[in-house]
Scaffold this motif. Structure first.
Motif, mmCIF file in Angstrom:
data_model
loop_
_atom_site.group_PDB
_atom_site.id
_atom_site.type_symbol
_atom_site.label_atom_id
_atom_site.label_comp_id
_atom_site.label_asym_id
_atom_site.label_seq_id
_atom_site.Cartn_x
_atom_site.Cartn_y
_atom_site.Cartn_z
ATOM 1 N N TYR A 255 0.803 -1.246 -0.016
ATOM 2 C CA TYR A 255 0.009 0.025 0.043
ATOM 3 C C TYR A 255 0.822 1.285 0.030
ATOM 4 O O TYR A 255 0.389 2.429 -0.334
ATOM 5 C CB TYR A 255 -0.886 -0.233 1.220
ATOM 6 C CG TYR A 255 -1.966 -1.310 1.206
ATOM 7 C CD1 TYR A 255 -2.466 -1.698 0.140
ATOM 8 C CD2 TYR A 255 -1.626 -2.333 2.189
ATOM 9 C CE1 TYR A 255 -3.190 -2.809 -0.015
ATOM 10 C CE2 TYR A 255 -2.262 -3.386 2.085
ATOM 11 C CZ TYR A 255 -3.140 -3.666 1.048
ATOM 12 O OH TYR A 255 -3.627 -5.153 0.907
ATOM 13 N N ILE B 246 0.842 1.198 -3.750
ATOM 14 C CA ILE B 246 -0.334 1.517 -4.569
ATOM 15 C C ILE B 246 -1.219 2.791 -3.769
ATOM 16 O O ILE B 246 -2.084 3.609 -4.932
ATOM 17 C CB ILE B 246 -1.256 0.376 -4.523
ATOM 18 C CG1 ILE B 246 -2.431 0.406 -5.427
ATOM 19 C CG2 ILE B 246 -1.824 0.113 -3.155
ATOM 20 C CD1 ILE B 246 -1.757 0.143 -6.938
ATOM 21 N N MET C 142 -3.309 5.748 -6.053
ATOM 22 C CA MET C 142 -4.586 6.110 -6.070
ATOM 23 C C MET C 142 -5.059 7.337 -5.831
ATOM 24 O O MET C 142 -5.861 8.215 -6.283
ATOM 25 C CB MET C 142 -5.429 5.157 -4.732
ATOM 26 C CG MET C 142 -5.288 3.824 -5.017
ATOM 27 S SD MET C 142 -5.761 3.020 -3.400
ATOM 28 C CE MET C 142 -6.114 1.284 -4.151
ATOM 29 N N THR D 13 -10.812 -1.070 -1.619
ATOM 30 C CA THR D 13 -10.458 -0.646 -3.024
ATOM 31 C C THR D 13 -11.574 -0.605 -3.918
ATOM 32 O O THR D 13 -11.522 0.264 -4.767
ATOM 33 C CB THR D 13 -9.453 -1.525 -3.511
ATOM 34 O OG1 THR D 13 -8.504 -1.806 -2.346
ATOM 35 C CG2 THR D 13 -8.965 -1.410 -4.746
ATOM 36 N N ILE E 24 -12.806 2.500 -6.636
ATOM 37 C CA ILE E 24 -13.087 2.203 -8.015
ATOM 38 C C ILE E 24 -14.297 2.896 -8.506
ATOM 39 O O ILE E 24 -14.768 3.431 -9.426
ATOM 40 C CB ILE E 24 -12.930 0.606 -8.653
ATOM 41 C CG1 ILE E 24 -11.456 0.422 -8.138
ATOM 42 C CG2 ILE E 24 -13.540 0.461 -9.735
ATOM 43 C CD1 ILE E 24 -11.116 -1.099 -8.547
ATOM 44 N N PHE F 114 -4.748 2.014 -15.252
ATOM 45 C CA PHE F 114 -4.866 1.861 -13.689
ATOM 46 C C PHE F 114 -6.009 0.989 -13.315
ATOM 47 O O PHE F 114 -5.874 0.109 -12.453
ATOM 48 C CB PHE F 114 -4.475 3.323 -12.967
ATOM 49 C CG PHE F 114 -4.458 2.955 -11.373
ATOM 50 C CD1 PHE F 114 -3.210 2.892 -10.779
ATOM 51 C CD2 PHE F 114 -5.524 3.096 -10.795
ATOM 52 C CE1 PHE F 114 -3.111 2.775 -9.563
ATOM 53 C CE2 PHE F 114 -5.664 2.982 -9.337
ATOM 54 C CZ PHE F 114 -4.438 2.815 -8.714
ATOM 55 N N ILE F 115 -7.140 1.647 -13.538
ATOM 56 C CA ILE F 115 -8.448 1.067 -13.171
ATOM 57 C C ILE F 115 -8.495 -0.365 -13.417
ATOM 58 O O ILE F 115 -9.109 -1.057 -12.687
ATOM 59 C CB ILE F 115 -9.578 2.002 -13.420
ATOM 60 C CG1 ILE F 115 -9.510 3.367 -12.950
ATOM 61 C CG2 ILE F 115 -10.974 1.347 -13.199
ATOM 62 C CD1 ILE F 115 -10.525 4.315 -13.222
ATOM 63 N N LEU G 167 -5.819 -2.597 -11.660
ATOM 64 C CA LEU G 167 -6.322 -2.675 -10.339
ATOM 65 C C LEU G 167 -7.324 -3.698 -10.108
ATOM 66 O O LEU G 167 -7.365 -4.114 -9.218
ATOM 67 C CB LEU G 167 -6.460 -1.228 -9.486
ATOM 68 C CG LEU G 167 -6.723 -1.181 -8.216
ATOM 69 C CD1 LEU G 167 -5.780 -1.603 -7.126
ATOM 70 C CD2 LEU G 167 -7.434 0.259 -7.841
ATOM 71 N N GLY H 245 -6.963 -6.825 -8.257
ATOM 72 C CA GLY H 245 -7.392 -6.888 -6.914
ATOM 73 C C GLY H 245 -8.303 -8.309 -6.911
ATOM 74 O O GLY H 245 -8.302 -8.931 -5.977
ATOM 75 N N ILE I 230 -0.769 -5.634 -9.635
ATOM 76 C CA ILE I 230 -1.292 -4.547 -8.550
ATOM 77 C C ILE I 230 0.171 -3.691 -8.467
ATOM 78 O O ILE I 230 0.210 -2.696 -8.396
ATOM 79 C CB ILE I 230 -1.437 -5.486 -7.334
ATOM 80 C CG1 ILE I 230 -3.028 -6.030 -7.485
ATOM 81 C CG2 ILE I 230 -1.696 -4.399 -5.984
ATOM 82 C CD1 ILE I 230 -4.067 -5.003 -7.538
ATOM 83 N N ALA J 217 -0.395 -1.382 -11.784
ATOM 84 C CA ALA J 217 -1.148 -0.277 -11.517
ATOM 85 C C ALA J 217 -0.153 0.838 -11.016
ATOM 86 O O ALA J 217 -0.459 1.953 -11.292
ATOM 87 C CB ALA J 217 -2.133 -0.760 -10.305
ATOM 88 N N SER J 218 0.863 0.513 -10.068
ATOM 89 C CA SER J 218 1.767 1.538 -9.536
ATOM 90 C C SER J 218 2.388 2.306 -10.669
ATOM 91 O O SER J 218 2.468 3.439 -10.754
ATOM 92 C CB SER J 218 2.679 1.033 -8.586
ATOM 93 O OG SER J 218 2.002 0.480 -7.479
#
Length: 545
Positions: free
Chosen positions: A259, A262, A266, A330, A334, A358-359, A362, A366, A394, A398-399
């Protein structure tokens, strides 16, 4: 173009040219320059980690030995993980964009402790240098997790790599302390807790994790070094130690570290979604509460990495449920982003394409995380390529989408120039497609039983490995294009003007690039952040110098 129709003009004096000479950069206390130097160093580490990744994918093109020996392969995947996790992903958005933007976003002239900020940069340089020296000595072959008892017994250069990561941890702690103090004490009048920008909330939550969790990592790395140097028996069962103790301590830090990677991303997405849909966030409160919730619950889920280590049925069930709770927070984010986009005036730009990437990553990553949180499924997938694909979706995918989105969104703010937008959009699509092409085959490999960290494999796995390597090649080509057009844009890009995105973020009330003091006069923000409901209300930033 400006509202008057005149071509934007670059400010004559700004943080980049307020002082000249190498010494002015090496001794600077300006958070913007420190953030920029962090950005340059992080991109170098990303390049090094990417080279190792491509080498691994080339080796896995064939079942037998392709370009490296088995020991070289073990060292390569270890150093790929060490560089990408410890030297790039964890410090990436907080150290670079957090440093540059956090004071601007709360109307401050700098961070609370400018000298400490510079010290964190030099600690990062020292830690990275020690790690790279260890790589030159042959490098470790333990994997980036340094699992004992192998890490205390192997003859490879584990010690300098451990020491380098240990020193980088101090940089992380100092950065977190600085950001927490800055948010509490340096906000401009009127910037209350309900008017803090969403990116700042994300950095704030990340900083709390950094300060609370990183000392645990430092402690466990010191114990491993003492065991290697002095023969002490903390983790080696042959000396009376317990390797499960190492796993508990390591994952108590390393799951919250997910986290750390990530949460800042976000925050980037929350800023960009509002800017490119021209809408207020669907729920500011939900985005803030879910940030705090992820930061808190992240400390309670480390045991789901240890389902096959003999955990009790009750313990495994508790960690499974807690892991799924993270997915709920999470999902709240979204759905809030999608609610913000609904019926918005969407502007397709390079940063927004990365938002969409990213979405997707993720969500997909996820959901696979929820799958591996089910103990019966995890027993089958544990230590297979399914887990590799999951954490790359993830932690990396995503990062990285958020990092690239931040780089393109705030590039005009940092340098006052624009990049070729059509080329940026096309390359963003290529990056997203290349990433999916790289790691989607690895989900299938893991489900078929392909173990991770193996250089050899049965021939039936080869088509999927070839597909994964092809995707990695697309990724490498995309990153090369980004490097070329961003470097070109630094000198030849169109002048951006103060706010080329017409964003309502507080940071855009300052000039682009910002002056050394951020604002010529103390700013006043008569509207909440991300407020597109009242475009007639303009910020009060004082007259230009």
């Amino acid at each position: 173009m400006s509202q008057s129709g005149a071509e934007p003009v670059m400010p004559e004096r700004h943080y980049l040219n307020a002082e000249r000479g190498l010494w002015s950069w090496l001794t600077t206390h300006d958070h913007k320059r420190i953030g920029l130097m962090f950005l340059g160093l992080l991109l170098l580490m990303f390049l090094l980690g990417g080279v190792y990744a491509l080498a691994l994918r080339i080796e896995l093109l064939t079942p037998g030995e392709t370009i490296m020996s088995r020991l070289a392969y073990n060292r390569s995947f270890t150093l790929h993980g060490v560089v990408m996790v410890w030297l790039f992903l964890i410090p990436s958005i907080p150290s670079a964009f957090g440093n540059f933007l956090l004071p601007l976003m709360i109307g401050a002239k700098d961070v609370a402790f400018p000298r400490l900020n510079l010290a964190s940069l030099y600690l990062y340089v020292l830690g990275a240098a020690i790690t790279l020296w260890g790589i030159l000595q042959g490098g470790a072959d333990t994997g980036w997790t340094f699992y004992t008892p192998y890490s205390t017994a192997t003859g490879t250069a584990v010690l300098p790599v451990l020491l380098g990561v240990f020193v980088v941890g101090f940089s992380t702690i100092l950065t977190g302390v600085n950001f927490i103090t800055t948010v509490h004490t340096m906000r401009a009048p009127g910037v209350t807790w309900t008017k803090i920008p969403l990116f700042v909330w994300a950095i704030y939550g990340t900083s709390i994790i950094q300060v609370l969790a990183t000392p645990v990592l430092g402690m466990v790395l010191v114990l491993v070094m003492l065991e290697r140097l002095g023969g002490l028996g903390f983790f080696d069962p042959a000396r009376g130690g317990d390797p499960l103790l190492y796993q508990h301590l390591f994952w108590f830090y390393s799951h919250p570290a997910v986290y750390i990677m990530i949460l800042p991303g976000m925050g980037v997405i929350s800023e960009a979604v509002c800017a490119f849909t021209r809408k207020n966030p669907f729920s500011y409160r939900v985005l803030v509460v879910s940030t705090v919730g992820i930061a808190f619950v992240g400390f309670l889920t480390w045991g789901h990495h240890m389902f096959v280590s003999g955990a009790s049925t009750l313990g495994a069930g508790a960690f499974s449920v807690l892991s799924m709770l993270v997915a709920i927070f999470t999902a709240l984010k979204i759905f809030t982003w999608l609610g913000t986009m609904y019926r918005g005036s969407i502007w397709i730009t390079t940063p927004f394409v990365y938002v969409l990437g990213f979405i997707f990553l993720l969500f997909f990553g996820g959901m696979s995380g929820v799958a591996v949180a089910v103990t019966s499924a995890d027993i089958h997938w544990h230590d297979t390529y399914f887990v590799v694909a999951h954490f790359h979706f993830i932690m990396v995918g995503a990062s990285l989408m958020a990092f690239l989105g931040a780089l393109h969104y705030w590039f005009p703010k940092m340098f006052g120039r624009r990049y070729p937008e059509a080329l940026g959009i096309g390359t963003a699509v290529l990056i997203i497609f290349g990433f999916i092409a790289t790691f989607l085959p690895q989900f299938l490999l893991g489900n078929m039983g392909m173990p991770r960290r193996y250089a050899d494999y049965p021939e039936r796995f080869q088509p999927l490995h070839v597909a994964s390597t092809a995707g990695a090649s697309l990724l490498g080509f995309g990153f090369l294009i980004i490097a070329i057009y961003l470097i070109w844009s630094l000198r030849h890009g169109r002048v951006a003007g103060r706010n080329p995105w017409e964003s309502r973020g507080y940071e855009w009330t300052s000039e682009s690039p910002p002056p050394k003091s951020n604002f010529h006069e103390p700013p006043s923000f008569p509207y909440p952040p991300h407020d597109y409901a009242r475009p007639d209300v303009a910020p009060e930033v004082g007259r230009a110098a």
